[in-house]
Enzyme design. Structure first.
Site, short mmCIF file in Angstrom:
data_model
loop_
_atom_site.label_atom_id
_atom_site.label_comp_id
_atom_site.label_asym_id
_atom_site.label_seq_id
_atom_site.Cartn_x
_atom_site.Cartn_y
_atom_site.Cartn_z
N SER A 251 1.02 -1.26 0.03
CA SER A 251 0.01 0.14 -0.11
C SER A 251 0.90 1.19 0.25
O SER A 251 1.59 1.39 -0.79
CB SER A 251 -0.94 -0.13 0.96
OG SER A 251 -1.89 1.11 0.90
N ASP B 128 -8.92 -4.56 -6.30
CA ASP B 128 -8.72 -3.48 -5.22
C ASP B 128 -9.43 -2.17 -5.78
O ASP B 128 -9.41 -1.60 -6.41
CB ASP B 128 -7.29 -3.31 -5.31
CG ASP B 128 -6.62 -2.62 -4.27
OD1 ASP B 128 -7.26 -1.79 -3.62
OD2 ASP B 128 -5.46 -2.22 -4.13
N HIS C 233 -7.75 -4.83 -1.66
CA HIS C 233 -6.23 -4.09 -1.24
C HIS C 233 -5.46 -5.34 -0.62
O HIS C 233 -3.96 -4.92 -0.70
CB HIS C 233 -6.57 -3.00 -0.55
CG HIS C 233 -5.54 -1.99 -0.45
ND1 HIS C 233 -4.95 -1.51 -1.40
CD2 HIS C 233 -5.03 -1.40 0.56
CE1 HIS C 233 -3.79 -0.90 -1.21
NE2 HIS C 233 -3.79 -0.77 0.32
#
Length: 718
Positions: free
Chosen positions: A588, A663, A695
């Protein structure tokens, strides 16, 4: 002593030594700390309302029950058995495990089995159970109001409720699927938003978000499990683009009428910190402008929707970030506690509803994490805070009139607190580097305490690495906290490969005094296989105050990289680090940082694994990005400097990029555009996709993910 007995004793004595050389499997390294290697805990630990008694679950299968303990006598008895529920309900399919019990009041509870809800009442030491209601299978955003025994929920984009008579009322009937009522996804869960439905204190009304997304661009999320693949369009407001519009409605189930609060004419402002006054007459909302540098705490009439007045305003040259609802003080309709970072750290301020600041409740170079309870008699809040250490969380009582604080725990580590209704007793659950989990019940205003759980070390039989805390300094002298994890069987005369794991984004803190000391069993797995692992929280990370976080403002990925390079310099200074065999990994924001390091500071790391990375901040969501970067129109240089699509030619080393195909947070297009840029520039990139995952890659597939990452480092660093 005969030889056979001697051999048995020798074998027995050798078991612990042998067992301590056990290594983690990849399954254990990935999922173990939450499954088979989780420290012992007390399930369903909670206080019964209106009492000085706590409960937790004991036993297993059909013998499972809730054990009640009265303090300070520590008198224990069995309060509720699974058999009581099954016998009381006479279900055609009996429950096979004790459900999660929620307390309505001292002798009344409820629980759910799927979408079926049941209530239980204790009368004359005998439980009576009955069916409360059944919600539709596709019900979402479920909110139960314990006071009035009503339930609100959404189906698709519309809002419903089960009222006090058990009747279902449809609050909204909106045919446009892009207009959502009661959704928890308002403002993409920024600003502390976790729900979209707000019952009034007595349950006479229910407030709810109405989110209009019709003006936001559609964004495709493809389900590849069907043949052909199926597109499910979502809405994704990107930085600098059109955002959704939000208002707040109030529904009265008696009149069946809805009013909407007059929250102003700026359609793309943000509404958060939704709070009812205790008398249900007013609703307070923190209104934040699109620029996120100006906040108004406004008061509205709950019956008419009219704006009443602004209590106060907050501004900041960079950004204001409201995250908490108001906490009204016990037995008061006009005094409350407000959370603010106005002095550089998240602290508490005592106000009245005329907007007058009565006093600051907390103050100092540390921050408040939670308000967990209140004691009306002593005029104290029970809070958790970082006052002792930025890497720890401790429990305090604090007087809301004079700010006097008392530390309620006496052990290093990360503490969480469950407080009884009166605010007189605390269940203190804590961990530290060498404490897997302890639970202590203690009095708030005396020294009385009792340990009720000391969990054994679930990792005692494993070969554990040496772990050291590291403190470095940023360019401006700010302390930076990190950890170095040494290979098991470490030999200072050898050279070892290194893996740097990082995140370094807002609201996340990796370095704490928690269990396990490493912070992650995968780090220890890698240490067992000959790696040094290093991790550090640079500026921009959470739990260190506003200046520390705002050091990255308008230039995400710049100061953070400078700080991580301090970690690199430290590692290179160690004689046992092989600077030619260094890898880096993050997910991320950490994936953005990993890719940034490989492109903006090429040649330092031989290989890298970047998961779910932001590549171009102009393609990330409005609320988060504009807080830290302003808009692309306002800050073109900042966006350009950190746009990784323009830097692919700098790649010098091996890079594996991984993304979840579904995602909705960092959209798949981010890494796909990076792949295209690599192709256009003749740059080789390794790439892997996880179909069906959003995600994060979760569940059993996460073992596959971590094995792939491990194999990549083994291939290029071993």
């Amino acid at each position: 002593m005969n030889k056979s007995l001697l051999s048995v004793l020798i074998a027995a004595a050798s078991v612990p030594a042998f067992a301590q050389h056990q290594q983690f499997t990849m399954q254990e390294a990935t999922l173990g700390i939450k499954t088979n290697l989780a420290p012992q805990n007390l399930k369903q630990l909670n206080w019964i309302p209106g009492t000085d008694a706590y409960v937790y679950a004991v036993g297993s299968k059909e013998q499972e029950a809730l054990l009640r303990t009265i303090v300070p006598q520590m008198k224990a008895d069995t309060l509720l058995r699974l058999t009581d529920i099954n016998n009381g309900l006479s279900l055609s399919k009996p429950l096979t495990a004790l459900p999660s019990v929620e307390w309505i009041k001292r002798n009344e509870c409820y629980f759910s089995d799927g979408n079926d809800y049941y209530t239980g009442t204790l009368k004359n030491n005998r439980w009576e159970f009955s069916k409360w209601c059944s919600l539709p299978e596709n019900a979402e955003n479920i909110q139960v109001d314990n006071h009035s025994k009503q339930i609100a929920y959404t189906i698709d984009n519309n809002l419903f409720m089960v009222d006090v008579y058990g009747k279902t009322q449809q609050i909204s009937n909106e045919p446009n699927k892009d207009i959502l009522y009661g959704s928890a996804k308002v403002h993409r869960n920024e600003f502390g938003i976790a729900e979209g439905i707000f019952f009034s204190p007595k349950g006479n009304m229910v407030a709810f978000y109405r989110m209009d997304q019709t003006m936001v661009n559609n964004y495709p999320i493809i389900d590849w499990s069907t043949n052909p693949g199926k597109n499910t369009d979502g809405k994704y407001p990107m930085a600098g683009g059109t955002s959704h519009e939000v208002t707040l409605g109030v529904y009265n189930p008696i009149t069946k009428k809805t009013v909407f609060l007059n929250t102003g004419t700026a359609k793309d402002h943000y509404l958060t910190c939704i709070t009812w006054s205790p008398d249900e007459q007013y609703i307070f909302i923190a209104i934040l402008n699109r620029e996120q540098n100006h906040l108004w705490l406004n008061k509205y009439d709950a019956k008419t929707g009219a704006f009443v007045n602004t209590l106060f305003e907050e501004t900041d040259s960079k950004y204001v970030e409201p995250q908490h609802a108001l906490t009204f003080l016990p037995n008061s309709n006009n005094e409350f506690v407000w959370w603010s970072q106005r002095d550089g750290y998240m602290h508490l301020y005592h106000y009245n509803t005329d907007g007058k600041l009565i006093n600051g409740v907390t103050k100092g170079d540390w921050l408040v994490n939670e308000i967990v309870g209140e004691n009306a008699g002593s005029k104290e809040l029970i809070i958790t805070a970082t006052k002792e250490s930025a890497k720890e969380k401790h429990i305090y009582s604090v007087n809301w009139n004079n700010g006097k604080m008392t530390l309620l725990d006496n052990a290093a580590g990360v503490h969480t607190a469950i407080v009884n209704e009166a605010g007189t007793y605390v269940l203190d659950k804590y961990q530290s580097a060498d404490v897997p989990r302890n639970i202590v019940v203690k009095a708030v205003n005396s020294k009385w305490n009792k340990t009720i759980l000391q969990a054994a070390d679930p990792l005692a039989s494993y070969e554990r690495p040496k772990i050291e805390n590291v403190e470095l300094k940023a360019d401006d002298g700010t302390p930076l906290y990190g950890k170095i994890i040494y290979p098991t069987g470490f030999d200072a005369h050898k050279k070892y490969p290194v893996i740097v794991y990082l995140y370094n984004g807002p609201h996340v803190q990796l370095i704490t005094n928690g269990f396990p000391a490493s912070g992650n069993l995968w780090y220890e797995y890698m240490a067992q296989h000959g790696y040094i692992v290093f991790t550090m929280d640079g500026r921009g990370s959470g739990n260190r105050g506003l200046k520390f976080e705002q050091a990255t403002f308008r230039q995400l990925g710049t100061a953070e990289l400078d700080d991580q390079l301090k970690g690199v310099d430290y590692l290179k200074s160690l004689p046992y680090v092989d600077a030619n065999r260094m890898g880096i990994h993050g997910w991320s924001f950490g994936g953005f940082m990993t890719t940034s390091m490989m492109l903006r500071h090429p040649g330092i790391f031989k290989c890298a694994v970047a998961g779910g990375p932001v590549i171009d901040w102009s393609m990330y969501e409005v609320m988060y990005t504009e807080r830290y970067m302003d808009t692309p129109q306002e800050n073109p240089d900042g966006y350009a400097n950190n746009n990784l699509l323009t830097k692919v030619k700098n790649l010098n080393g091996k890079l594996l990029m991984i993304h979840g195909a579904q995602d909705p947070v960092v959209v798949w297009q981010q890494s796909m555009k990076f792949v295209k840029a690599c192709v256009d520039n003749g740059v080789q990139l390794d790439y892997f996709v996880y179909p069906g995952h959003e995600h994060n890659v979760l569940g059993k597939d996460r073992v596959h993910l971590m094995q792939k990452i491990t194999d990549y480092f083994d291939e290029y660093l071993k």
